[in-house]
Design a protein around this motif. Structure first.
Motif, PDB file in Angstrom:
ATOM      1  N   UNK A  32       0.829  -1.211   0.000  1.00 46.08           N
ATOM      2  CA  UNK A  32       0.000   0.000   0.000  1.00 46.08           C
ATOM      3  C   UNK A  32       0.863   1.261   0.000  1.00 46.08           C
ATOM      4  N   UNK A  33       1.931   1.240   0.813  1.00 45.24           N
ATOM      5  CA  UNK A  33       2.826   2.397   0.881  1.00 45.24           C
ATOM      6  C   UNK A  33       3.581   2.590  -0.440  1.00 45.24           C
ATOM      7  N   UNK A  34       4.122   1.515  -0.997  1.00 47.83           N
ATOM      8  CA  UNK A  34       4.877   1.612  -2.244  1.00 47.83           C
ATOM      9  C   UNK A  34       4.003   2.088  -3.399  1.00 47.83           C
ATOM     10  N   UNK A  35       2.761   1.642  -3.430  1.00 53.76           N
ATOM     11  CA  UNK A  35       1.826   2.096  -4.468  1.00 53.76           C
ATOM     12  C   UNK A  35       1.565   3.588  -4.297  1.00 53.76           C
ATOM     13  N   UNK A  36       1.385   4.019  -3.064  1.00 52.62           N
ATOM     14  CA  UNK A  36       1.089   5.427  -2.759  1.00 52.62           C
ATOM     15  C   UNK A  36       2.197   6.350  -3.232  1.00 52.62           C
ATOM     16  N   UNK A  37       3.477   5.914  -3.072  1.00 54.03           N
ATOM     17  CA  UNK A  37       4.592   6.777  -3.471  1.00 54.03           C
ATOM     18  C   UNK A  37       5.030   6.512  -4.916  1.00 54.03           C
ATOM     19  N   UNK A  38       4.323   5.614  -5.598  1.00 55.11           N
ATOM     20  CA  UNK A  38       4.607   5.346  -6.997  1.00 55.11           C
ATOM     21  C   UNK A  38       5.787   4.440  -7.249  1.00 55.11           C
ATOM     22  N   UNK A  39       6.200   3.700  -6.248  1.00 49.67           N
ATOM     23  CA  UNK A  39       7.375   2.830  -6.408  1.00 49.67           C
ATOM     24  C   UNK A  39       7.047   1.538  -7.114  1.00 49.67           C
ATOM     25  N   UNK A  40       5.841   0.991  -6.897  1.00 43.70           N
ATOM     26  CA  UNK A  40       5.442  -0.240  -7.574  1.00 43.70           C
ATOM     27  C   UNK A  40       4.040  -0.078  -8.148  1.00 43.70           C
ATOM     28  N   UNK A  41       3.689  -0.976  -9.046  1.00 42.88           N
ATOM     29  CA  UNK A  41       2.350  -1.026  -9.623  1.00 42.88           C
ATOM     30  C   UNK A  41       1.460  -1.874  -8.724  1.00 42.88           C
ATOM     31  N   UNK A  42       0.195  -1.489  -8.538  1.00 42.65           N
ATOM     32  CA  UNK A  42      -0.702  -2.292  -7.703  1.00 42.65           C
ATOM     33  C   UNK A  42      -0.809  -3.748  -8.153  1.00 42.65           C
ATOM     34  N   UNK A  43      -0.564  -3.996  -9.429  1.00 46.69           N
ATOM     35  CA  UNK A  43      -0.651  -5.361  -9.946  1.00 46.69           C
ATOM     36  C   UNK A  43       0.576  -6.201  -9.604  1.00 46.69           C
TER      37      UNK A  43
END
Length: 243
Positions: free
Chosen positions: A222-233
Protein backbone atom coordinates in the motif's frame (compact mmCIF):
# COMPACT_ATOMS: atom_id res chain seq x y z
CA UNK A 1 -2.98 -6.22 14.57
CA UNK A 2 -2.67 -6.87 18.30
CA UNK A 3 -1.30 -4.00 20.42
CA UNK A 4 1.95 -4.75 22.22
CA UNK A 5 3.51 -2.84 25.13
CA UNK A 6 6.30 -0.38 24.38
CA UNK A 7 8.37 -1.10 27.50
CA UNK A 8 9.81 -4.25 29.06
CA UNK A 9 7.86 -5.95 31.82
CA UNK A 10 9.19 -7.56 35.02
CA UNK A 11 10.76 -10.98 34.57
CA UNK A 12 8.39 -13.83 33.71
CA UNK A 13 8.61 -17.29 32.27
CA UNK A 14 9.78 -17.21 28.68
CA UNK A 15 7.82 -18.80 25.84
CA UNK A 16 9.12 -22.33 25.46
CA UNK A 17 10.33 -21.72 21.88
CA UNK A 18 12.87 -19.14 23.11
CA UNK A 19 14.90 -21.58 25.17
CA UNK A 20 17.26 -23.67 23.11
CA UNK A 21 17.05 -22.47 19.48
CA UNK A 22 18.63 -23.29 16.15
CA UNK A 23 20.18 -20.48 14.11
CA UNK A 24 20.75 -20.22 10.35
CA UNK A 25 22.24 -17.67 7.95
CA UNK A 26 23.58 -17.57 4.42
CA UNK A 27 25.94 -15.21 2.62
CA UNK A 28 25.44 -15.33 -1.12
CA UNK A 29 26.37 -14.07 -4.57
CA UNK A 30 23.33 -11.78 -4.61
CA UNK A 31 19.70 -11.33 -3.62
CA UNK A 32 17.89 -13.32 -6.32
CA UNK A 33 16.75 -16.44 -4.46
CA UNK A 34 16.19 -18.39 -7.68
CA UNK A 35 19.48 -17.73 -9.41
CA UNK A 36 22.07 -16.60 -6.87
CA UNK A 37 24.30 -19.04 -5.02
CA UNK A 38 25.51 -19.81 -1.52
CA UNK A 39 28.99 -18.56 -0.65
CA UNK A 40 29.04 -19.18 3.10
CA UNK A 41 26.63 -20.48 5.71
CA UNK A 42 26.19 -21.14 9.38
CA UNK A 43 23.90 -23.49 11.29
CA UNK A 44 24.09 -23.73 15.06
CA UNK A 45 22.26 -24.06 18.35
CA UNK A 46 22.09 -21.54 21.23
CA UNK A 47 21.15 -22.29 24.81
CA UNK A 48 18.59 -20.31 26.82
CA UNK A 49 21.21 -17.67 27.66
CA UNK A 50 22.24 -17.22 24.03
CA UNK A 51 25.51 -19.12 24.46
CA UNK A 52 26.67 -21.24 21.53
CA UNK A 53 26.10 -24.95 22.08
CA UNK A 54 26.67 -26.14 18.52
CA UNK A 55 28.32 -24.37 15.63
CA UNK A 56 28.99 -25.37 12.06
CA UNK A 57 30.10 -23.09 9.23
CA UNK A 58 30.69 -23.65 5.52
CA UNK A 59 32.55 -21.91 2.71
CA UNK A 60 31.44 -22.96 -0.76
CA UNK A 61 32.77 -22.54 -4.26
CA UNK A 62 29.50 -21.31 -5.82
CA UNK A 63 30.60 -22.26 -9.32
CA UNK A 64 30.08 -18.72 -10.63
CA UNK A 65 31.82 -15.37 -10.23
CA UNK A 66 30.99 -13.56 -7.01
CA UNK A 67 30.03 -10.01 -7.99
CA UNK A 68 32.15 -7.23 -6.52
CA UNK A 69 29.10 -5.81 -4.75
CA UNK A 70 28.46 -9.08 -2.94
CA UNK A 71 32.14 -9.49 -2.04
CA UNK A 72 32.10 -5.97 -0.59
CA UNK A 73 29.28 -7.02 1.74
CA UNK A 74 30.57 -10.36 3.06
CA UNK A 75 34.26 -10.07 2.26
CA UNK A 76 34.60 -13.29 0.25
CA UNK A 77 36.13 -13.02 -3.21
CA UNK A 78 35.76 -15.40 -6.13
CA UNK A 79 39.44 -16.30 -5.77
CA UNK A 80 39.09 -17.20 -2.10
CA UNK A 81 35.91 -19.20 -2.67
CA UNK A 82 37.58 -21.20 -5.44
CA UNK A 83 40.76 -21.79 -3.42
CA UNK A 84 39.21 -22.56 -0.03
CA UNK A 85 35.56 -23.39 -0.68
CA UNK A 86 34.16 -26.89 -0.94
CA UNK A 87 31.99 -28.16 -3.79
CA UNK A 88 28.59 -26.45 -3.78
CA UNK A 89 26.58 -29.66 -4.01
CA UNK A 90 28.31 -31.10 -0.93
CA UNK A 91 27.85 -27.88 1.04
CA UNK A 92 24.16 -27.57 0.12
CA UNK A 93 23.54 -31.20 1.12
CA UNK A 94 25.27 -30.71 4.48
CA UNK A 95 23.44 -27.45 5.29
CA UNK A 96 20.12 -29.07 4.45
CA UNK A 97 20.91 -32.11 6.59
CA UNK A 98 22.01 -29.93 9.53
CA UNK A 99 18.74 -27.98 9.44
CA UNK A 100 16.68 -31.17 9.15
CA UNK A 101 18.48 -32.50 12.22
CA UNK A 102 17.59 -29.39 14.28
CA UNK A 103 13.96 -29.41 13.15
CA UNK A 104 13.88 -33.13 13.91
CA UNK A 105 14.82 -32.41 17.52
CA UNK A 106 11.75 -30.21 17.85
CA UNK A 107 13.73 -26.96 17.99
CA UNK A 108 12.74 -23.77 16.23
CA UNK A 109 15.29 -22.36 13.78
CA UNK A 110 15.88 -18.60 13.90
CA UNK A 111 16.62 -16.90 10.59
CA UNK A 112 16.49 -13.14 10.06
CA UNK A 113 14.37 -12.44 6.97
CA UNK A 114 13.74 -16.17 6.76
CA UNK A 115 12.18 -16.27 3.26
CA UNK A 116 15.48 -15.20 1.72
CA UNK A 117 17.65 -17.88 3.32
CA UNK A 118 15.18 -20.77 3.14
CA UNK A 119 14.06 -19.95 -0.41
CA UNK A 120 17.60 -19.62 -1.74
CA UNK A 121 18.61 -22.86 0.00
CA UNK A 122 15.63 -24.63 -1.55
CA UNK A 123 16.57 -23.51 -5.07
CA UNK A 124 20.21 -24.45 -4.49
CA UNK A 125 19.10 -27.90 -3.34
CA UNK A 126 16.99 -28.38 -6.45
CA UNK A 127 19.88 -27.15 -8.61
CA UNK A 128 22.28 -29.71 -7.13
CA UNK A 129 19.93 -32.69 -6.88
CA UNK A 130 19.54 -32.48 -3.09
CA UNK A 131 16.16 -33.23 -1.51
CA UNK A 132 15.00 -29.70 -0.58
CA UNK A 133 13.32 -28.48 2.59
CA UNK A 134 9.96 -27.47 1.13
CA UNK A 135 8.14 -26.46 4.33
CA UNK A 136 10.62 -25.45 7.07
CA UNK A 137 8.93 -25.42 10.47
CA UNK A 138 9.02 -24.18 13.14
CA UNK A 139 10.86 -21.00 12.15
CA UNK A 140 11.36 -17.82 14.16
CA UNK A 141 12.00 -14.66 12.13
CA UNK A 142 13.05 -11.71 14.33
CA UNK A 143 12.35 -9.30 11.46
CA UNK A 144 8.70 -10.35 11.29
CA UNK A 145 8.38 -10.46 15.09
CA UNK A 146 9.94 -7.03 15.57
CA UNK A 147 7.62 -5.45 12.99
CA UNK A 148 4.64 -7.11 14.64
CA UNK A 149 5.37 -6.08 18.22
CA UNK A 150 6.75 -2.58 17.50
CA UNK A 151 4.96 -1.69 14.30
CA UNK A 152 5.35 2.09 14.36
CA UNK A 153 9.00 2.40 15.42
CA UNK A 154 10.82 4.60 12.95
CA UNK A 155 14.05 3.70 11.23
CA UNK A 156 15.56 0.77 9.40
CA UNK A 157 14.98 -2.84 10.37
CA UNK A 158 18.30 -4.32 9.30
CA UNK A 159 19.77 -6.93 11.62
CA UNK A 160 22.41 -4.49 12.83
CA UNK A 161 19.87 -1.81 13.73
CA UNK A 162 17.44 -4.24 15.36
CA UNK A 163 20.24 -5.96 17.30
CA UNK A 164 21.33 -2.60 18.68
CA UNK A 165 17.74 -1.76 19.63
CA UNK A 166 17.49 -4.95 21.70
CA UNK A 167 21.02 -4.53 23.10
CA UNK A 168 22.42 -7.55 21.32
CA UNK A 169 26.07 -7.34 20.28
CA UNK A 170 26.74 -7.96 16.59
CA UNK A 171 30.43 -8.10 15.78
CA UNK A 172 31.35 -8.90 12.19
CA UNK A 173 28.04 -8.14 10.46
CA UNK A 174 27.49 -10.03 7.19
CA UNK A 175 29.61 -12.93 8.37
CA UNK A 176 27.28 -15.93 8.47
CA UNK A 177 28.07 -17.14 12.00
CA UNK A 178 27.95 -13.64 13.50
CA UNK A 179 24.63 -12.84 11.84
CA UNK A 180 23.06 -16.19 12.72
CA UNK A 181 24.05 -15.98 16.39
CA UNK A 182 22.96 -12.34 16.72
CA UNK A 183 19.59 -13.16 15.14
CA UNK A 184 19.07 -15.97 17.65
CA UNK A 185 19.84 -13.64 20.54
CA UNK A 186 17.50 -10.97 19.14
CA UNK A 187 14.72 -13.57 19.01
CA UNK A 188 15.38 -14.39 22.66
CA UNK A 189 15.41 -10.69 23.56
CA UNK A 190 12.03 -10.28 21.85
CA UNK A 191 10.71 -13.20 23.88
CA UNK A 192 11.98 -11.59 27.08
CA UNK A 193 10.29 -8.29 26.31
CA UNK A 194 7.04 -9.42 24.70
CA UNK A 195 6.61 -13.02 25.84
CA UNK A 196 3.21 -12.57 27.55
CA UNK A 197 1.75 -11.41 24.23
CA UNK A 198 3.38 -14.12 22.11
CA UNK A 199 2.28 -17.75 21.77
CA UNK A 200 4.36 -20.07 23.97
CA UNK A 201 4.52 -23.00 21.54
CA UNK A 202 6.86 -23.00 18.54
CA UNK A 203 4.19 -24.30 16.17
CA UNK A 204 1.78 -21.53 17.14
CA UNK A 205 4.29 -18.68 16.88
CA UNK A 206 5.26 -20.08 13.46
CA UNK A 207 1.63 -19.92 12.31
CA UNK A 208 1.20 -16.39 13.68
CA UNK A 209 4.23 -15.21 11.71
CA UNK A 210 2.66 -16.49 8.49
CA UNK A 211 -0.22 -14.06 9.05
CA UNK A 212 1.95 -11.21 10.30
CA UNK A 213 4.27 -11.47 7.30
CA UNK A 214 1.28 -11.31 4.97
CA UNK A 215 -0.11 -8.24 6.78
CA UNK A 216 3.29 -6.53 6.68
CA UNK A 217 3.63 -7.19 2.95
CA UNK A 218 0.14 -5.79 2.32
CA UNK A 219 0.98 -2.66 4.30
CA UNK A 220 4.27 -2.20 2.45
CA UNK A 221 2.50 -2.73 -0.88
CA UNK A 222 0.00 0.00 0.00
CA UNK A 223 2.83 2.40 0.88
CA UNK A 224 4.88 1.61 -2.24
CA UNK A 225 1.83 2.10 -4.47
CA UNK A 226 1.09 5.43 -2.76
CA UNK A 227 4.59 6.78 -3.47
CA UNK A 228 4.61 5.35 -7.00
CA UNK A 229 7.38 2.83 -6.41
CA UNK A 230 5.44 -0.24 -7.57
CA UNK A 231 2.35 -1.03 -9.62
CA UNK A 232 -0.70 -2.29 -7.70
CA UNK A 233 -0.65 -5.36 -9.95
CA UNK A 234 2.82 -6.29 -8.64
CA UNK A 235 2.41 -6.48 -4.83
CA UNK A 236 5.13 -7.27 -2.29
CA UNK A 237 5.38 -11.04 -1.82
CA UNK A 238 4.18 -11.86 1.69
CA UNK A 239 4.71 -15.61 1.65
CA UNK A 240 6.63 -16.84 4.70
CA UNK A 241 8.91 -18.58 5.64
CA UNK A 242 9.66 -19.67 2.08
CA UNK A 243 8.73 -18.27 -1.33
Amino acid sequence: MHAFPAAPLPLFERPEWAGRVGVFDLETTGVDVRHDRIVSAHVGVLDADGAVLESRSWLADPGIEIPAGASAVHGISTERARAEGRAADVVVAEITAALRDIFGRGLAVVAYNAPFDFSLLRHEAERHGVDPIIDPSPVIDPLVLDKAVDRFRRGKRTLGVVAEHYRVTLTGAHEAAADAIAAGRVAQALADRYGPWLPPAAAEIHTRQVGWAREQADSLTEYFVKIGRIDPADPVDGRWPIR
